[in-house]
Each structure stands twice: as C-alpha cells, then as structure tokens.
Scaffold this active site. Structure first.
Site, PDB file in Angstrom:
ATOM      1  N   ARG A 295       0.929  -1.166   0.062  1.00 21.69           N
ATOM      2  CA  ARG A 295       0.018   0.091  -0.219  1.00 21.69           C
ATOM      3  C   ARG A 295       1.033   1.285   0.098  1.00 21.69           C
ATOM      4  O   ARG A 295       0.668   2.222  -0.750  1.00 21.69           O
ATOM      5  CB  ARG A 295      -1.049  -0.116   1.275  1.00 21.69           C
ATOM      6  CG  ARG A 295      -1.685   1.176   1.365  1.00 21.69           C
ATOM      7  CD  ARG A 295      -3.014   1.126   2.146  1.00 21.69           C
ATOM      8  NE  ARG A 295      -3.068   0.291   3.199  1.00 21.69           N
ATOM      9  CZ  ARG A 295      -2.401   0.321   4.329  1.00 21.69           C
ATOM     10  NH1 ARG A 295      -1.955   1.056   4.640  1.00 21.69           N
ATOM     11  NH2 ARG A 295      -2.578  -0.837   5.202  1.00 21.69           N
TER      12      ARG A 295
ATOM     13  N   TYR B 279     -15.612  18.250 -14.702  1.00 21.04           N
ATOM     14  CA  TYR B 279     -16.214  16.948 -14.729  1.00 21.04           C
ATOM     15  C   TYR B 279     -17.319  16.583 -13.707  1.00 21.04           C
ATOM     16  O   TYR B 279     -16.858  17.198 -12.551  1.00 21.04           O
ATOM     17  CB  TYR B 279     -15.216  15.809 -14.723  1.00 21.04           C
ATOM     18  CG  TYR B 279     -15.824  14.246 -14.397  1.00 21.04           C
ATOM     19  CD1 TYR B 279     -16.391  13.751 -15.320  1.00 21.04           C
ATOM     20  CD2 TYR B 279     -15.238  13.833 -13.251  1.00 21.04           C
ATOM     21  CE1 TYR B 279     -16.890  12.474 -14.851  1.00 21.04           C
ATOM     22  CE2 TYR B 279     -15.871  12.548 -12.995  1.00 21.04           C
ATOM     23  CZ  TYR B 279     -16.849  11.967 -13.860  1.00 21.04           C
ATOM     24  OH  TYR B 279     -17.016  10.714 -13.557  1.00 21.04           O
TER      25      TYR B 279
ATOM     26  N   ASP C 142      -6.849  20.033 -12.688  1.00 22.95           N
ATOM     27  CA  ASP C 142      -6.860  18.911 -13.418  1.00 22.95           C
ATOM     28  C   ASP C 142      -6.418  18.911 -14.878  1.00 22.95           C
ATOM     29  O   ASP C 142      -6.947  19.769 -15.515  1.00 22.95           O
ATOM     30  CB  ASP C 142      -8.587  18.595 -13.298  1.00 22.95           C
ATOM     31  CG  ASP C 142      -8.723  17.397 -13.980  1.00 22.95           C
ATOM     32  OD1 ASP C 142      -7.902  16.831 -14.846  1.00 22.95           O
ATOM     33  OD2 ASP C 142     -10.029  16.609 -13.536  1.00 22.95           O
TER      34      ASP C 142
ATOM     35  N   LYS D  16      -7.774   8.232 -18.838  1.00 19.01           N
ATOM     36  CA  LYS D  16      -8.010   9.172 -20.041  1.00 19.01           C
ATOM     37  C   LYS D  16      -6.614   8.881 -21.048  1.00 19.01           C
ATOM     38  O   LYS D  16      -5.994   7.893 -21.205  1.00 19.01           O
ATOM     39  CB  LYS D  16      -8.462  10.307 -19.834  1.00 19.01           C
ATOM     40  CG  LYS D  16      -9.562  10.461 -18.783  1.00 19.01           C
ATOM     41  CD  LYS D  16     -10.863   9.703 -19.348  1.00 19.01           C
ATOM     42  CE  LYS D  16     -12.164   9.912 -18.353  1.00 19.01           C
ATOM     43  NZ  LYS D  16     -12.133   9.383 -17.244  1.00 19.01           N
TER      44      LYS D  16
HETATM   45  C1  LIG Z   1     -11.406  15.870 -16.372  1.00 15.24           C
HETATM   46  C2  LIG Z   1     -11.752  14.614 -15.465  1.00 15.24           C
HETATM   47  N1  LIG Z   1     -11.141  14.656 -14.448  1.00 15.24           N
HETATM   48  C3  LIG Z   1     -11.476  13.464 -13.378  1.00 15.24           C
HETATM   49  C4  LIG Z   1     -12.345  12.583 -13.879  1.00 15.24           C
HETATM   50  C5  LIG Z   1     -12.307  11.190 -12.863  1.00 15.24           C
HETATM   51  O1  LIG Z   1     -11.650  10.300 -13.042  1.00 15.24           O
HETATM   52  P1  LIG Z   1     -12.038   8.776 -13.095  1.00 15.24           P
HETATM   53  O2  LIG Z   1     -12.889   8.420 -13.723  1.00 15.24           O
HETATM   54  O3  LIG Z   1     -10.626   8.405 -13.353  1.00 15.24           O
HETATM   55  O4  LIG Z   1     -12.290   8.723 -11.454  1.00 15.24           O
HETATM   56  C6  LIG Z   1     -12.941  12.447 -15.085  1.00 15.24           C
HETATM   57  C7  LIG Z   1     -13.601  11.348 -15.544  1.00 15.24           C
HETATM   58  O5  LIG Z   1     -14.272  11.333 -16.612  1.00 15.24           O
HETATM   59  C8  LIG Z   1     -12.455  13.589 -16.118  1.00 15.24           C
HETATM   60  O6  LIG Z   1     -13.129  13.656 -17.185  1.00 15.24           O
END
Ligand SMILES: Cc1ncc(COP(=O)(O)O)c(C=O)c1O
Length: 401
Positions: free
Chosen positions: A56, A108, A180, A205
């Site tokens: 972990r 998101y 992000d 992604k």
């Molecule tokens: C821009 C963005 N940030 C964060 C996330 C969340 O990521 P995860 O689906 O890997 O938990 C997403 C998911 O689509 C996203 O598009």
C-alpha cells in the site's frame, strides 16, 4: 515517497515519456519495468528492509509510473491512485473542517458531486465561479480559502482559465492552485510552469490512452506537500494495483505520439463539424471562433481531440448518436478509439439540471473524444450520421435569414 530521478528533468518531453522513472531492472536488466505483483516484502531483520515494507505504501511498478508522470509534468513527486476521483478525494484530505475552495463551475460532473454531496458533509466549503474570469476567481476568495481548483479546458464546455493569471493570483493571495490536467496532458500544457501547486489527472484517459484501466495521479513540486500526500496515500490507501500502474506506464511511452495524432484528427474534425453545424455550434479551443482561442494558443501547444457540439435537441442528439458507427457511444475519453457521449444524461447526469443549464450543458450537447483512427473514416462517419440532420438545420437557418 517517490521523487523523480533529477536527470530525467533535463530531457525533452518525448524522452521523458519513453524513459523517465524507468531504469533497467537491477536483478535481470529487463528493459521494461516488471509488474511487481506482491503485497509485501521480506525483511532481513527487525527494522531492516530494502525500503519496501508493504505494497500500500510502496510498489516499484507504481513508483516507476509516479516518477514518469511527475517528470512529464515537470514536478518532483508523483502519487498514483486507483481512480481520478480517488486521487482528488485524497488531495482534499490535505484540508480540514471550515476550509473553503474556489472551483471552476464547469468541471467533470463527478468533481462537484464529490465536493457537494460528500466533502461538504465533512465541513469543507465550495464556491463555484466562471473559470474564464480570473477576477471572479479572485473575488470569491475569502479568509478561509485554501485553494483554487480548476480544470482547463473544462469537460465538456471546453472553457479555459488563464493559468498564468490564476497562478499569479493564487501565489499572491497565499492559496494553492490545484489543476486537473486530464484533457490537455503535459504534452500540451504544464500548469507548474504557471505557478500551480498540485496537478492531477484521471489517468484512465489520455495518460493510459487505451481504455483498459481506471486510475488517477497527482504531482507536486514541494517536498513538504509531498510528505503530506504520501502520508494520506498510505493511510487512506486508494492506491492502484501494479498491473494497472504498468498499463498507464506503457501508455505514457507513446503519449506524445498519441496526443499529436489526437490533435491532428481533432483539428480536421472540428473544422468539418463547423462546416456542417455552423461554427457557433462547435466548441473546440483550436477553432479561431472559440472565444478563448488566443489564450489556448498561448498556454497550450496543441488542442487535442475533445470537441463538443450543440445539435439543438435531445431527440436530434439521440438520432445522431444512434447512427454513428466508428465513434462508439460510451462514457470516458482519451483512448485511441473515438468515443462520443451525451453529457446531460451520461458524464454530467449527477449535476442538477438547473446548474447544467446555467453552464451550457443542454440536452442537445454532444461530446466527441476523437481517437487516432484514419481521419477519413471519422469524417465519413460524421457525414453519414449528421448529414441528413444538417440539411434540415441548414434549411431552417436559411429560412430564418
Ligand atoms: C477531467 C476529468 N477529471 C477527473 C475525472 C475522474 O476520473 P476517474 O473516472 O478516473 O475517476 C474524469 C472522468 O471522466 C474527467 O473527465
């Protein structure tokens, strides 16, 4: 805690993508980092170990990934998590009861869901502002504000924040800037160069790029912050398994190549969509008609493959989505394959309808994640799926003129 190999930071972005964080395996010389499928490590005696006690806390495959992405972002320490949301949740554990955050109003959908429906129950407070307006970001800062949290470009409205201005204001006002960087990736945009303190990704992604795992990763460039995040990572434990870590690590080796291909296809398709639907209905930072095109050119070295379009109604969106063949209807983005989604009922269904409307996520909005297939096949797919709809829209538009 995983610190980059400092000499990796001297290399160009493509060299970092291929090599950063990875050295031939010390026991065998294996070129590819092995998948260390182990939960624990033998210890030589009490208090004597090789730096690894329990998986972990540390795993060599995960560490290679953490170093690789940290180097790509130009940071010093990486922390891999089991999803993008798990990553953000762990970042938020840096804060405490009463702390306040200024956030982009259009991120998101899972991000405000985490903030408003979970973290607000623990006493964290969130304000949402238009991320295009740095004055609005600054005006929303109160004495309790601890961080500005942004996503640029935003999902799915492709709105940008001026990162240099946001970095300047965050540092001047003594708050953190958390970005992000999932959509742009470090190939096209590096928030640390503009003063960010934490950069994070859904590695599900573009970093992974092959839609075969779910993960997240955070990068920092401050030793004390890294110490705190390592404590949270180990104590809260939202870590990825070694195989998932390895899949992202394999993905990042081609990140620069894939992003160039997403970008080339994205530009062609955005132009085609603008011709078919009218440029006012196509949202892509690479189009001269995007209101923040000049900013996009300034802070991004490419525009990528994410495009949103407005087709006017849910019924029309449903018909188009039904007809597309090469673009697959699915949540997620950033893989080599082209995907398409309907944010109002899919990725942003958890956002309350009034808020969705205020942001511009209408029932007629479609989001494309343009993959790396032959662009002509993608263009033909759009033609067959949108062609008849567009003729209707064009004749309506000319009737109104
Ligand atoms: C821009 C963005 N940030 C964060 C996330 C969340 O990521 P995860 O689906 O890997 O938990 C997403 C998911 O689509 C996203 O598009």
């Amino acid at each position: 805690m995983t610190r980059v190999f400092d000499d990796d930071l001297d290399a160009g972005i493509a060299t970092r993508a291929v090599h950063a964080g990875q050295r031939p395996d010390p026991t065998t010389g294996a070129i590819m980092t092995p998948v260390y499928l182990t939960s624990t490590y033998a210890q030589d005696g009490l208090g004597q170990n090789k730096g690894y006690e329990y998986a972990r806390g540390r795993n060599p495959t995960r560490e290679a990934l953490e170093r690789n992405v940290a180097a790509l972002e130009g940071g010093t320490h990486g922390f891999a998590f089991s999803s993008g949301m798990g990553c953000l949740d762990s970042i938020m554990k840096l804060f405490q009861l009463g702390d306040h955050f200024v956030c982009a109003e259009n991120m998101y959908g899972g991000t405000p869901r985490l903030f408003d429906r979970i973290l607000s129950c623990y006493g964290l407070k969130f304000s949402y502002v238009d991320p295009r307006d740095t004055d609005a970001i600054e005006d929303a800062i109160v004495p309790e504000t601890k961080a500005v949290i942004l996503e640029t470009p935003t999902n799915p409205m492709m709105r940008l924040t001026d990162l240099a201005a946001a970095g300047e204001l965050a540092n001047r006002r003594g708050v953190m800037l958390i970005v992000d960087n999932t959509f742009a990736t470090p190939v096209f945009q590096r928030p640390f160069e503009h003063g960010a303190h934490i950069v994070y990704h859904s590695s599900t992604k573009y970093l992974n790029g092959h839609s075969d795992m779910v993960g997240g990763i955070a990068v920092v460039c401050d030793e004390a912050l890294a110490d705190r995040l390592q404590f949270i990572l180990n104590a809260a434990g939202a870590v990825p398994g070694p195989l998932d870590s390895w899949l992202v690590l394999r993905g990042t080796k081609t990140l620069h190549l894939r992003m160039a291909a997403h970008d080339a296809n994205g530009r062609r398709i955005a132009h085609q969509l603008a011709e078919m639907l009218g440029e006012e209905n196509v949202i892509y930072p690479g189009l001269a008609s995007h209101p923040q095109h000049a900013l996009a050119k300034r802070q991004m070295s490419g525009f990528g493959g994410m495009i949103s379009v407005e087709v006017g109604s849910r019924e029309r969106a449903a018909r188009i989505l039904q007809r597309l063949r090469v673009f697959t209807l699915a949540e997620s983005l950033g893989g080599v394959e082209s995907l398409v989604c309907h944010p109002a009922t899919m990725t942003h269904a958890s956002v309350p309808p009034e808020r969705r409307r205020a942001i511009g996520i209408t029932d007629g909005l479609i989001r494309f994640s343009v993959g790396v297939e032959d662009v002509n096949d993608l263009l033909n797919d759009l033609e067959q799926a949108l062609g008849s709809e567009v003729k209707g829209q064009r004749s309506k538009q000319s009737a109104h003129r």
